[in-house]
Design a protein around this motif. Structure first.
Motif, short mmCIF file in Angstrom:
data_model
loop_
_atom_site.label_atom_id
_atom_site.label_comp_id
_atom_site.label_asym_id
_atom_site.label_seq_id
_atom_site.Cartn_x
_atom_site.Cartn_y
_atom_site.Cartn_z
N UNK A 210 34.11 53.43 41.66
CA UNK A 210 34.88 52.47 42.45
C UNK A 210 34.90 51.12 41.77
N UNK A 211 35.75 50.22 42.27
CA UNK A 211 35.84 48.92 41.64
C UNK A 211 36.01 47.83 42.69
N UNK A 212 35.31 46.71 42.47
CA UNK A 212 35.35 45.65 43.48
C UNK A 212 36.75 45.02 43.56
N UNK A 213 37.50 45.11 42.47
CA UNK A 213 38.85 44.55 42.48
C UNK A 213 39.74 45.23 43.53
N UNK A 214 39.55 46.54 43.70
CA UNK A 214 40.34 47.27 44.70
C UNK A 214 40.11 46.71 46.11
N UNK A 215 38.92 46.20 46.33
CA UNK A 215 38.61 45.61 47.63
C UNK A 215 39.44 44.37 47.88
N UNK A 216 39.60 43.56 46.83
CA UNK A 216 40.42 42.36 46.97
C UNK A 216 41.87 42.72 47.23
N UNK A 217 42.34 43.76 46.51
CA UNK A 217 43.72 44.21 46.72
C UNK A 217 43.90 44.68 48.16
N UNK A 218 42.93 45.42 48.63
CA UNK A 218 42.99 45.93 50.01
C UNK A 218 43.15 44.78 51.00
N UNK A 284 33.32 39.05 51.09
CA UNK A 284 31.96 39.50 50.77
C UNK A 284 31.86 41.01 50.93
N UNK A 285 32.59 41.56 51.89
CA UNK A 285 32.35 42.96 52.24
C UNK A 285 33.26 43.95 51.49
N UNK A 286 34.58 43.68 51.44
CA UNK A 286 35.48 44.72 50.92
C UNK A 286 35.35 45.03 49.43
N UNK A 287 35.12 44.03 48.57
CA UNK A 287 34.89 44.43 47.18
C UNK A 287 33.71 45.40 47.07
N UNK A 288 32.68 45.17 47.87
CA UNK A 288 31.53 46.08 47.83
C UNK A 288 31.87 47.44 48.43
N UNK A 289 32.66 47.43 49.49
CA UNK A 289 33.09 48.70 50.10
C UNK A 289 33.76 49.58 49.05
#
Ligand code: TRP
Length: 467
Positions: A210-218, A284-289
């Motif tokens: 997984x990648x933290x960048x996808x969390x930011x996109x989400x 704080x949360x979604x990049x980690x998710x």
């Protein structure tokens, strides 16, 4: 104005005290626990866009209205409407508000109790070495235990009652002044850590997990096809919940604000701070998710599994975890006291019960309701109405029905019933301040806010249909 014991009514001692107390009410589990999981369940970015629209168009004007109603009347939510609209049924708006305070605080106390268990677990360094799956198990085992969550919930409600009993200046104002800035600091550190996680690569297979960048996109790339009526109501309801609007919390706090404070500024600062902290919690949360490749829509357990996972990746994880849960508990406390204060001010001022007794009675009732919410996740989980257990009923009915209804009534009261001159007089501190945009404000509060709330509510509950 006096309370049940005939003492003069308290006031906040300073401008910053008001902001921090009101922001302390607004910033709480709603921002850090509820916002991420609501956003996660509703597809991320699109939900956030609608949430922000609801705040700007509906939340902010209603916050101003509540402050004005409170400071003008110098009373609890029921007394406020009795004073500003004597011999009319408007005081029902306050009654609905007090009832909503009981409902919200019942499940709020349960989740706040969870944060106490997590402080306890963090103290024992229990999370060390746990994977996200282990952390999910830890949470599930805890929440489905019939005794432990109830124990922590009762303890939390005792803290809440204790602060409320200490009064405005010594209790509420003092505690928020110290701890709110600390919370902001730790969330910023968490954001930095979460964003810098990067790509999660399986060391044996070399595959990207997984990648933290996808969390930011989400979070920030809205997928507008995810929009549906239920989600719009969730976003609107959450805007009310997060800003503590629609049930008289801000009316009550407004009643303790000095006549020299500038209400529009206070409302703006509280709104910005609250929205900022929710978005930061998301960052704080979604990049980690996405880094840990966990489902973003897993609901109420989301932050309790993700945050300890991030802390594992940090040096000094022990102390970060511990301080985070301590501050989360405090954020919950500064919100729960504002909920209890609504009920206590009503019992003491309208029913003339002395403040200490009022605090005890209301706390006991709310705690009993809360125990039912807590047990509905364990021993009573079989009991459901329309597919929702007691906890979910309290949560859904308060955010998605009661708060929008309260907001609707407040906007109709200010837009259509209350004398505009009196309103402007209070808002402008007796004409000494120049209020910009007040035509826009009245247009919104008179037409946009009530129509939008009613339409969203009717449409998403299926009572209204467009073809
Ligand atoms: N706003 C708080 C939070 O986000 C909860 C809260 C406090 C609240 N007072 C309220 C919600 C009044 C609705 C109404 O955690």
């Amino acid at each position: 104005m006096t309370n049940g014991e005939g003492k003069p009514r308290e006031q906040f001692s300073s401008k910053i005290g008001v902001i921090l107390a009101a922001a302390g009410s607004a910033v709480g589990l709603g921002n850090i626990w509820k916002f991420p999981y609501e956003a996660g369940e509703n597809g991320g970015g699109a939900f956030i866009v609608i949430y922000i629209f609801s705040i700007l168009l509906i939340g902010f004007p209603i916050m101003i209205s509540e402050f004005v109603i409170g400071r003008k009347s110098r009373a609890n939510p029921v007394g406020a409407f009795k004073k500003l609209a004597p011999k009319t049924p408007w005081f029902f708006t306050g009654i609905i508000g007090v009832a909503t305070a009981f409902m919200i605080l019942s499940f709020y106390g349960v989740v706040a109790g969870w944060t106490l268990e997590y402080i306890y677990l963090a103290l024992g360094n229990t999370f060390k070495g746990q994977t996200t799956a282990d952390l999910q198990n830890t949470f599930d085992n805890f929440a489905s235990n019939p005794i432990k969550p109830v124990f922590w919930q009762i303890l939390f409600m005792c803290f809440t009652a204790w602060v409320v009993h200490a009064g405005i200046k010594n209790g509420i104002e003092r505690i928020t002044k110290i701890l709110m800035p600390l919370l902001l600091l730790i969330i910023i550190v968490l954001c930095i850590k979460s964003l810098s996680l990067g790509e999660n690569i399986d060391t044996t297979t070399g595959e990207v997990i997984g990648s933290s960048l996808d969390g930011l996109k989400f979070l920030f790339k809205p997928d507008f096809s995810a929009i549906n009526a239920g989600m719009v109501l969730d976003a609107l309801g959450h805007a009310f919940f997060s800003l503590s609007l629609g049930m008289g919390t801000i009316i009550t706090y407004g009643s303790y604000v000095r006549k020299t404070n500038i209400l529009t500024n206070t409302a703006l600062e509280v709104t910005i701070l609250d929205t900022l902290i929710a978005l930061l919690a998301g960052v704080a949360i979604f990049p980690a998710v996405f880094y840990f490749n966990v489902a973003p829509d897993k609901g109420p357990s989301l932050v309790f599994t993700i945050l300890p996972s991030i802390f594992q990746e940090m040096s000094g994880g022990y102390i970060w975890t511990l301080s985070f849960f301590v501050l989360l508990a405090v954020a919950a406390l500064t919100s729960s006291i504002s909920l209890l204060e609504v009920a206590v001010s009503y019992f003491s001022e309208e029913l003339k019960i002395n403040r200490n007794k009022a605090t005890v009675y209301t706390t006991v009732i709310i705690t009993v309701l809360g125990i039912a919410c807590s047990l509905s996740l364990s021993s009573w989980s079989g009991f459901e109405v329309l597919g929702l257990n007691i906890f979910e009923i309290m949560e859904y009915a308060s955010s998605n029905v009661m708060l929008p209804l309260g907001g609707l009534l407040i906007s109709v009261f200010v837009g259509w019933y209350y004398r505009r001159n009196d309103f402007v007089d209070e808002l402008s501190n007796g004409g000494t301040l120049k209020i910009k945009f007040f035509h826009l404000f009245f247009f919104i509060i008179k037409f946009i806010a009530p129509v939008a709330i009613a339409a969203i509510f009717l449409y998403s509950t299926g009572l209204l249909k467009f073809d």
